[in-house]
Design an enzyme around this catalytic site. Sequence first.
Site, PDB file in Angstrom:
ATOM      1  N   CYS A  57       0.830  -1.196   0.000  1.00 14.57           N
ATOM      2  CA  CYS A  57       0.000   0.000   0.000  1.00 14.57           C
ATOM      3  C   CYS A  57       0.869   1.251   0.000  1.00 14.57           C
ATOM      4  CB  CYS A  57      -0.941   0.014   1.203  1.00 14.57           C
ATOM      5  SG  CYS A  57      -0.078   0.158   2.791  1.00 14.57           S
ATOM      6  N   CYS A 108       3.292   1.593   2.856  1.00 11.37           N
ATOM      7  CA  CYS A 108       4.525   0.820   2.665  1.00 11.37           C
ATOM      8  C   CYS A 108       5.523   1.615   1.840  1.00 11.37           C
ATOM      9  CB  CYS A 108       4.218  -0.500   1.961  1.00 11.37           C
ATOM     10  SG  CYS A 108       3.020  -1.561   2.799  1.00 11.37           S
ATOM     11  N   ASP A 134      12.237  23.646 -33.887  1.00 14.23           N
ATOM     12  CA  ASP A 134      13.419  23.888 -34.699  1.00 14.23           C
ATOM     13  C   ASP A 134      13.077  23.503 -36.139  1.00 14.23           C
ATOM     14  OD1 ASP A 134      16.252  24.230 -35.358  1.00 14.23           O
ATOM     15  OD2 ASP A 134      16.271  22.046 -35.489  1.00 14.23           O
ATOM     16  N   ASP A 178      16.660  18.694 -32.584  1.00 13.36           N
ATOM     17  CA  ASP A 178      17.390  17.457 -32.847  1.00 13.36           C
ATOM     18  C   ASP A 178      18.892  17.592 -32.724  1.00 13.36           C
ATOM     19  OD1 ASP A 178      17.867  18.945 -35.262  1.00 13.36           O
ATOM     20  OD2 ASP A 178      18.428  17.045 -36.204  1.00 13.36           O
ATOM     21  N   ASP A 220      20.432  22.672 -30.243  1.00 14.09           N
ATOM     22  CA  ASP A 220      19.122  22.746 -29.588  1.00 14.09           C
ATOM     23  C   ASP A 220      19.181  22.377 -28.111  1.00 14.09           C
ATOM     24  OD1 ASP A 220      17.738  23.392 -32.007  1.00 14.09           O
ATOM     25  OD2 ASP A 220      17.897  21.290 -32.593  1.00 14.09           O
TER      26      ASP A 220
END
Length: 758
Positions: free
Chosen positions: A20, A23, A443, A651, A655
């Site tokens: 639970c 825990c 981009d 990419d 960037d």
Amino acid sequence: MTTPGQQQTSCLLMVQGMHCASCVSRVEQALKSVPGVADASVNLALGQAQVHFRDRPPSLEQLTEAVARAGYSATPVSEIKPTKAAAPQDSSLAALRQRFVVAAVLTVPVFFITMAHLIPGLPEITFPYRDLLFLALATPVQFWCGWPFLSGAFRILLRGSADMNTLIALGTLSAYGYSAVVTLGQLNGYHELGNHLVSPVWFEAQMVIITLVLAGRLLEERAKARASEAIRGLMALQPPTARVVREGREIEIPLEQVAVGDLVSIRPGERIPTDGVVTEGQSAVDESLLTGEAMPVTKRPGDRVFGGTLNTTGAFRFQAEKIGQETLLAQIVALVHQAQTSKAPVERLADRVSAVFVPVVVVIAAGAALAWFTVGQLTGTSAWEPALHAFVTTLIIACPCALGLATPTAILVGTGRGAQLGILIRGGEALEAAGRINLVILDKTGTLTLGKPTVTAIVPLDQTPTRELLRLAASLEQRSEHPLAVAILERARNEQMAVEPVEDFEAVPGFGVRGRVRGRRYLVGNVALVMDQGGTLEPSVQQTLDQFAADGRTPVLLAEEVQDSTPPAVKLLGVIAVADPIREGSQEAVANLKEMGLEVWLVTGDHPGTAEAVAKRLGIGQVVAGVLPGRKAEIVRQAQQKGKKVAMVGDGINDAPALAQADLGIAIGAGADVALEASDITLVRSDPRDIVVALKLARRTLWTIRQNLFFAFVYNCLAIPLAAMNLVNPMIGSAAMALSSVSVVTNSLRLRHFGKSG
């Protein structure tokens, strides 16, 4: 895992015994108390703990001992072999199933005998020593079938704490103990009493509660196993052996023995064992389970292949480039593991509640029992029965399993589904950030375009033939590494054109190149280079250049330097138009982002004219062009200062600062490693439409988390008062508790059916 000489920054533990949210909170606190631990995040659905270290990390023994002191057991994941990882789970599920079957077999007759009179037409079933029979059947249910609850509660009690096991153990032991005392106390006068009992017993309630809790836990474990099917499916993709070429012949060796540089042979229908580059042969490879792309991809010499993908028709050989943890499949599995052990910020409220939940419930149950006992004493009615009823029902119905499963199961299924679609989500924080995004900054090069410029037109400006123009330009550009030079050389190779040697080569950064070919001096570059060398642009030439810019194409001018000219002068020979083609799906992606109510910007380092042309074709209104990498991050920062929640998509290395600055960084999979490291979401394929899929999946997962948490909180807020007021039967309470957990997991499992359309 780390290589020799590296310092380990985190580790993964498999934690047994958690049931639970309480825990989870207890294990996290125990791990965080270990010197050298910076943070710990525990996932109930996976039964795993991700531990992050400071400069001086603790030993694994210290971590496992801390978990043991909290009342649980832990094993470092590094010590679990992948092929054996499922065995402990399977044996645990089998043991749980066995306890449930025994409990059900013993409980059904007791329940039927007790409740038969409620069925129309059936009398009350009574016979001598009925309660003694019930006691005999209830004892193994309580102490063998219910042993996991009792032992768990005892371990936690020894450490001065309480959890879900405490609630179940207290409730069932109270009902069993009370009923046993009543039954044994009546033995001496049982014959005189006939078939009617003086005081009711609760054996059927105690037995049904344990049976239903076991049933709920069994359903829950099965559902959690289904939730992690995606990651297990990815791990199972890699074949155990590989066929390599050694000393001129093919031999089959274990995958662990494959080395970088080995030549690997692949036959039709086989899975590719590791990453590499095709050296001979041709085939179509199914990469769907890594990228989400349904159509097989044609592979020829020079193309990359990835471990775990499926060869379909042809045979080929490839050279191994990446092995072990460096393969794309291993990195995907690692990223998904990282995501699934993370927590969303929305879960912090559940963590705070669960830390005090069980003690508060015990106090409420005890208070309700005392109140009902007092009312019974004052009114002269039955006191023990309603008090015990309120106590048992409140404890059972308030079990916080659903609260602990609400977030991790949704993250588990959502990130697993994302991995199947080629979308890697780093964790809960990324999911929550995606739900708040209102601006997407894109981009251009490599994101919306292919990032691979190609020659689209060659326009002579005098009598020089187009092939001669291309030959001269390629000869001058053969020493350049600029993308435009690569495009020109690629066009010359495609036309099987031999380049001339170049002398006195000179690169002019930012402008172009110059050199001597066949004794004459030429230059290739932009307009600024031509003008700087004394060139002039006729109106017709300027019109051609303007048309190229309007079409999103970059003009490259070829000119011959006039000999012995003072001042310097050049003669224009022609213009070569180079364009970076727009990716398939870019226009659809932008349109879909707008449909989602998101603002879309284009921010690029490219020429303003080219950027404007691309933006116009894609339907993007806001364009910022000609920016340096640091400026991209500044644009993101300025938008954030205006209250925007920004997702940056890129990419390349340039960037990375903007991806890190953004509220949500999304990296195209074909990009640079540094961009992927700076991102929160990685798209394995370079398809812009996956940006939309990623944001929709993240939003759907976050919405599922909120649904689960809402249901868990509302369930407990309604159930506890009803139980304390004796408005709920204990057996119904145990069924409701079990169903609450199962419903949360089932709701999360709906994410497995998420498609690319959302």
